[in-house]
Design an enzyme around this catalytic site. Structure first.
Site: not given
Length: 299
Positions: A13, A143, A209, A248, A250, A262
């Protein structure tokens, strides 16, 4: 205060991290901070590029050796405060198998799963009982790198092989139908929910992305009872993992059911990333959000 924005790293990443780091570097208030940029190209750079005169490390790293607690441990040894969750929390959240066990043992809903470290460990009967389709992904990846949406038994082994090219362990997780959402928590306070709608079968790397807008990400306000349920789950996750400053979370929402996917302790931080979108819905601009992350990390 001298702040070092640490970015790059050695994980898959790296490019995402450079994007986050440059955005952070460009938007820190120069009236408040003396800002320097540190790009990690090798593990040894942590010892040679991070100097004693740095007052605070703002981490924009993603993936292994950055999001997994390793760099946090080193900064603690150097007595340099840093942004975000502590080293133990970071390590637990990076390891999907460990974090899902903690969620399960805390009676928080998460999809059934198994973990393998070789193709010989694949238990096809277990997968069959879970039911196809399944997600196959690196246990400590992010990602959506090397993540596969597998519908048939014949595709399992190849997906596991590709996952093992980037990680020591691979997770095989039951697919939960429903919408994907993310919950941003800042200093224990749950911020507005973001809905993620991808043009592909799931929110993969290209959707996240792609310059061609592979996904639609927008603030949503759920039905009152469902929103309260999501907020409570988010608060419980914050407490269980002993998060700090920001995180964050999810989730997948299927009807009235919420499943935790996660926790991301160092999520993307470009201006169009999910966290800044959620903060903006509360009237908090990007530079102000960075100020708050620094403030809460120092507490």
């Amino acid at each position: 205060m001298k702040i070092a924005v640490i970015m790059g790293g050695i994980s898959s990443e790296r490019e995402v991290s450079l994007n986050s780091g440059n955005e952070v570097y460009n938007n820190l208030n120069r009236d408040k901070y003396d800002v320097v940029k540190i790009i990690i190209d090798d593990k040894k750079d942590v010892f040679t590029k991070i100097t004693d005169d740095i007052d605070f490390a703002l981490l924009a790293l993603h993936g292994k050796f950055g999001e997994d607690g390793c760099v946090q441990h080193l900064l603690e040894t150097m007595d340099i405060p840093y942004s975000g969750c502590g080293s133990l929390c970071s390590g637990m959240c990076m390891d999907k198998n460990v974090s899902k066990k903690m969620l399960r043992d805390s009676n928080l809903p998460t999809a059934p799963w198994t973990v393998v470290k070789s193709v010989d460990e694949i238990d096809y009967d277990f997968i069959e009982n879970m039911g196809y389709p399944v997600f196959i992904k690196p246990n400590s990846g992010g990602s959506s790198v090397a993540t596969f949406f597998v519908k048939h038994k014949d595709d399992v082994e190849n997906a596991v092989k590709e996952g093992l090219e980037v990680d020591e362990f691979v997770m095989i997780e039951k697919y939960i139908p429903g919408g994907e959402f993310t919950s941003f928590v800042l200093n224990g306070e749950v911020f507005p929910t973001i809905s993620i709608k991808s043009d592909s079968e799931f929110f993969d790397y290209e959707s996240k992305y792609s310059l061609d807008n592979g996904a639609t990400e927008e603030v949503v306000y759920l039905d009152e009872d469902l929103q309260k349920k999501l907020n409570k789950i988010s608060e419980e996750c914050w407490k269980i993992f002993n998060c700090k400053a920001y995180v964050r979370i999810d989730v997948i929402i299927d009807g009235d059911n919420i499943y935790v996917l996660e926790l991301n302790t160092l999520p993307g931080m470009t201006k169009t990333s999910l966290i800044p979108r959620s903060a903006a819905a509360r009237g908090i601009g990007y530079s102000q959000l960075l100020d708050k992350i620094i403030e809460y990390s120092l507490q």
